[in-house]
Design a protein around this motif. Structure first.
Motif, PDB file in Angstrom:
ATOM      1  N   PRO A 150       0.847  -1.193  -0.114  1.00 46.37           N
ATOM      2  CA  PRO A 150       0.094   0.077  -0.012  1.00 46.37           C
ATOM      3  C   PRO A 150       0.923   1.320   0.011  1.00 46.37           C
ATOM      4  N   SER A 151       0.245   2.211  -0.439  1.00 48.11           N
ATOM      5  CA  SER A 151       1.200   3.539  -0.550  1.00 48.11           C
ATOM      6  C   SER A 151       1.417   3.947   1.012  1.00 48.11           C
ATOM      7  N   ARG A 168       0.568   6.870   2.501  1.00 47.69           N
ATOM      8  CA  ARG A 168      -0.586   7.664   2.961  1.00 47.69           C
ATOM      9  C   ARG A 168      -1.718   6.673   3.049  1.00 47.69           C
ATOM     10  N   ALA A 169      -1.878   5.740   2.209  1.00 43.52           N
ATOM     11  CA  ALA A 169      -2.828   4.730   2.546  1.00 43.52           C
ATOM     12  C   ALA A 169      -2.743   3.695   3.631  1.00 43.52           C
ATOM     13  N   ARG A 173      -3.493   5.966   6.955  1.00 47.35           N
ATOM     14  CA  ARG A 173      -4.813   6.113   7.161  1.00 47.35           C
ATOM     15  C   ARG A 173      -5.409   4.504   7.789  1.00 47.35           C
ATOM     16  N   GLN A 174      -5.085   3.523   6.984  1.00 48.75           N
ATOM     17  CA  GLN A 174      -5.536   2.270   7.195  1.00 48.75           C
ATOM     18  C   GLN A 174      -5.225   1.858   8.813  1.00 48.75           C
TER      19      GLN A 174
END
Length: 465
Positions: free
Chosen positions: A38-39, A41-42, A45-46
């Motif tokens: 995942p990036s 930022r992603a 957030r997760q």
């Protein structure tokens, strides 16, 4: 989807925990080679953590080769070869229980110095002077053979005390004699056959063998090494302690010394290592002259240590090379750094130069003489001489006791140990057969406390009756 718990982290930081979780998934095969992560930022957030935390974890994974960063595309799992079939699991084992060190009432094997015998006040005073007055020199790289100031003071000491006329350029300083043995193996060649005294200090044999050279025990008679044995066993380098042999106390007479020097000079490449380990503590008469002092062919390498005179823990020894070996040493081994710190070298140089070393030697010689006399007197009063004969040649810090007993040495040694007396039989210092060594034990008294002598002698006698 990557889902990890961040509870109960203890002292571990968030980024370290995330890095370990992802690494574990890669090693376990849950994340496959080429799979995109995942990036930043992603994933932040997760998981509810900062982008900086994710960036730190990804950066560590890339640095160690678990992931690859592709510009404008993201992070991908790297292809790893020879992955473990199953994830590595560290087996928790109970901490190893250290065997308690056996306490002895009297340890007659120890070459130790009592704390009261070391000149702590003087040494500390000189160390402070060195640190305040020679700060720049302390931080300079030490020459491979040792700092010149110490080599000059050792040369002066050898001239006044041992009658040896050597220049500082012949002296090599090292952290203990074992280190210097290794240098000599490299200097003289591993193809040489090294001969050592039999009986003799067993550590010397072990050190030479660990350096990959052929090391053979050479039999002795009452005058020291037998020259005929050197030819029979094809010895090239002979390691001896002619001024006071350990453990028998034998002193090699002048006639035998010339025989050995003749053997060395008869063939190119032969050398004698003269180990003068405790010459300062000859308690009767004058110190025995060195073999190097009568060597005219440059075949003797003189070796000594400050372990006996100061303390075994100071780890400063030195050797004096024949002049013809000095350029060879510099060419072949000059790249080595000296293994003794500048702080200790400059302090010891000051200790010798300012006369403290000579005062310390005189004080310790008197101290050991009193300790020896107290021990012998206690043995006499305690009735030990009804069960043992002393074999003592008036020099060094040990002597031999021949016990009148039918018990074999192993049984007697165990009986003594059970009574709190530690002592080694003479046979332990032999390689191979032990002729005429039965019931003879080596007794080192350098670290003895006089307060325990009476009880120690009583316990020894109880093992013999």
């Amino acid at each position: 989807m990557l889902t990890y718990s961040f509870e109960n982290l203890g002292d571990e930081s968030l980024y370290e925990h995330l890095y370990r979780c992802i690494r574990t998934d890669i090693l376990a095969g849950r994340l496959q080679a080429g799979e995109k992560l995942p990036s930043k930022r992603a994933l932040s957030r997760q998981l509810g953590i900062s982008v900086i935390t994710v960036e730190g974890a990804y950066g560590q994974l890339v640095a160690e080769g678990y992931c690859q960063s592709v510009p404008k595309k993201g992070f991908f799992v790297a292809k790893l070869t020879s992955l473990p079939v199953h994830p590595a699991v560290l087996e928790k084992r109970p901490a190893a229980q250290k065997k308690p060190k056996r306490q002895y009432l009297a340890d007659f094997t120890a070459n130790s110095l009592r704390p009261a015998d070391f000149p702590f006040k003087t040494w500390t005073h000189l160390l402070r002077q060195v640190m305040s007055g020679q700060a720049e020199a302390l931080l300079e790289r030490s020459p491979g053979m040792g700092i010149l100031a110490l080599r000059e003071t050792i040369a002066g000491h050898l001239q006044s005390f041992r009658g040896l006329d050597v220049n500082p350029g012949q002296i090599v300083i090292g952290a203990g004699t074992e280190y210097l043995y290794g240098l000599l193996v490299q200097l003289l060649g591993r193809e040489k056959c090294f001969g050592v005294e039999n009986p003799g200090f067993d550590k010397i044999r072990k050190v030479y063998k660990k350096h990959g050279v052929r090391c053979v025990p050479v039999d002795m008679d009452k005058q020291g090494i037998c020259p005929s044995e050197l030819l029979k066993k094809q010895v090239d380098v002979l390691h001896i302690s002619p001024s006071h042999h350990f453990p028998t106390g034998c002193i090699t007479p002048i006639s035998r010394r010339y025989e050995l020097l003749g053997w060395a000079s008869a063939q190119e490449g032969r050398y004698i290592i003269e180990d003068d380990y405790d010459s300062e503590f000859r308690l009767t008469g004058r110190p025995i002259p060195t073999m190097m002092g009568i060597d005219v062919s440059g075949r003797v390498i003189y070796m000594n240590t400050f372990s006996k005179t100061l303390t075994p823990t100071i780890r400063i020894s030195y050797m004096v090379l024949p002049e013809k070996l000095v350029p060879v040493f510099q060419d072949e081994l000059g790249f080595y750094n000296c293994t003794v710190s500048n702080f200790e070298q400059y302090t010891l140089a000051r200790f010798i130069k300012d006369g403290y070393f000579e005062k310390h030697i005189n004080r310790m010689r008197n101290c050991y003489r009193r300790r020896r006399e107290a021990l012998l007197q206690t043995m006499k009063e305690g009735g030990l001489f009804a069960h043992a004969d002393i074999i003592e040649r008036g020099s060094g810090l040990h002597f031999l006791l021949r016990f009148h007993t039918e018990k074999n040495d192993t049984v007697l040694q165990k009986a003594l140990a059970d009574k709190g007396i530690r002592m080694r039989p003479l046979r332990d210092y032999y390689a191979g057969e032990t002729p005429d060594a039965a019931h003879i034990f080596v007794l080192n008294y350098s670290g003895m406390e006089e307060s325990v002598l009476q009880e120690a002698v009583s316990r020894i006698v109880s093992c013999l009756v």
